[in-house]
Design an enzyme around this catalytic site. Structure first.
Site, short mmCIF file in Angstrom:
data_model
loop_
_atom_site.label_atom_id
_atom_site.label_comp_id
_atom_site.label_asym_id
_atom_site.label_seq_id
_atom_site.Cartn_x
_atom_site.Cartn_y
_atom_site.Cartn_z
CD GLU A 166 7.41 -2.77 10.38
OE1 GLU A 166 8.25 -1.85 10.28
OE2 GLU A 166 7.21 -3.60 9.48
CD GLU B 185 3.71 -3.76 7.06
OE1 GLU B 185 4.88 -3.74 6.62
OE2 GLU B 185 3.18 -2.81 7.66
C1 GLC Z 1 6.69 -1.11 7.18
C2 GLC Z 1 6.83 0.34 7.14
C3 GLC Z 1 6.42 0.84 5.79
C4 GLC Z 1 7.27 0.19 4.73
C5 GLC Z 1 7.11 -1.30 4.82
C6 GLC Z 1 8.05 -1.98 3.86
O1 GLC Z 1 5.35 -1.30 7.21
O2 GLC Z 1 6.03 0.90 8.13
O3 GLC Z 1 6.58 2.21 5.73
O4 GLC Z 1 6.90 0.64 3.46
O5 GLC Z 1 7.38 -1.76 6.13
O6 GLC Z 1 9.36 -1.56 4.11
#
Ligand code: GLC
Length: 369
Positions: free
Chosen positions: A194, A309
């Protein structure tokens, strides 16, 4: 607790897709335009990824992030450490890829040659070895280098001089790459989680290209993932200049609808209020649109793209989390986009570390046929 992170979660816009297509028309996002006046013209614009990259992304299967374990300032600071029992359980449940977020910046000397703490390096290596031995594909990254993004430092972190900041980033990757050079090709590197803030599209493209060159000295073939800026949002894909290298994948993060996924999130400055359900027609369209955009980018550039993610905070109600999770997974699978759920056993967790078992509804939303 995590430090405050300012989130920029723009929606994919028609304008950015137009920009993306225009960029691809002049060379697939390569930053090496041919110079007709030169006796040694720059290499041709890259034509996309290798067969290895496409085959690997096809084999990665369902993935999960081992988050909040090795990316706090010290492993365990956020309540979890990597355990062999987690690795075994994740495999038995049916996950086939683990993304392993690691905060390297806090475990290395501030000045040249930026030596990584040998105890920490050995610990990361033993974790990666255990995951590879289980059979996983492993995405090893660099996570939460707060100073690089211009974010406030977390408690227990230290700053380095501005002139060392980017050379140190490259120097850390040089050491990581050398240490892991002989591992299975199921190990992939992700240059940075990110990128945002201080890292603009221009500066990040330049830093990523330099870092990749360094990684290639010891790992000429290893697959490497690169994220666009704006926290890996698909709206920034059009600004990502993939270096002229075929063993690359792009990666993005997908937290739309943000008011749902991040309701009550204590680690952001103004979290959306708790109580938003999912998923109505508008929310489903937000879910689809980011994934459609990622697929369009992949089709145009010829690089696979990995959804590194997605997930919803446990402050949301479970029925909505299940509906959201299934919707994202289905949309990604329909477009052959491999993914990793955020995350294994912390606040978004698919696994309950206290009970020592998976949360059945979420697990089914991710893994059941
Ligand atoms: C990103 C951040 C992580 C957070 C996730 C959800 O990966 O690096 O720390 O928990 O997003 O917000």
């Amino acid at each position: 607790m995590k430090s405050l992170v300012t989130r920029l979660r723009a929606f994919a816009t028609a304008a950015s897709l137009v920009a993306l297509l225009a960029l691809s028309a002049c060379g697939g996002g390569s930053d090496s335009p041919a110079d007709p006046t030169s006796a040694n013209p720059a290499p041709p614009a890259t034509t996309g990824a290798s067969a290895l990259a496409w085959q690997t992304v096809g084999r990665m299967g369902p993935g999960v992030n081992f988050g909040n374990m090795m990316e706090p300032p010290q492993e365990g600071d956020w309540g979890l450490k990597v355990e062999q029992s987690y690795i075994t359980a994740a495999w038995q449940a049916g996950f086939r890829t683990i993304r392993l977020p690691v905060r390297w910046s806090n475990h290395a000397e501030p000045a040249f040659p930026y030596t990584i703490d040998p105890v920490f390096m050995a610990r990361v290596e033993s974790v990666v070895d255990a995951m590879l031995a289980q059979g996983f594909h492993v995405v090893l990254n660099m996570h939460h280098h707060r100073q690089l993004d211009g974010d406030p430092l977390d408690p227990g972190e230290f700053a380095v001089s501005e002139s060392d900041l980017e050379p140190r980033f490259v120097g850390l990757w040089s050491q990581i790459a050398r240490r892991f050079a002989l591992k299975s090709e199921r190990l992939l590197f992700e240059l940075y989680n990110e990128p945002h803030g201080r890292l603009t599209a221009q500066s990040w493209n330049a830093l990523a290209a330099t870092t990749l060159q360094t990684v290639r000295i010891s790992n000429p073939q290893r697959l490497v993932l690169i994220s666009p800026v704006s926290y890996g949002n698909t709206s920034a894909l059009g600004t990502l200049a993939m270096p002229n290298d075929r063993n690359l994948l792009a990666t993005f993060h997908h937290y739309e609808p943000f008011t749902f996924t991040h309701q009550g999130a204590t680690w952001i400055p103004t979290p959306p209020p708790v109580g938003t359900p999912c998923c109505n027609a508008e929310q489903l369209s937000q879910i689809e649109s980011a994934i459609t955009h990622a697929k369009a980018w992949s089709d145009v550039t010829g690089y696979p793209i990995f959804m590194g993610e997605f997930g919803a905070n446990s402050m949301a109600d479970m029925a909505s989390r299940v509906a959201y999770t299934r919707a994202v997974r289905t949309a990604a699978n329909a477009r052959q986009i491999a993914w990793a759920y955020w995350e294994f056993a912390a606040v978004f967790g698919v696994y309950d570390p206290v009970a020592g078992q998976f949360r059945p509804e979420l697990t089914a939303a991710l893994l059941a046929p």
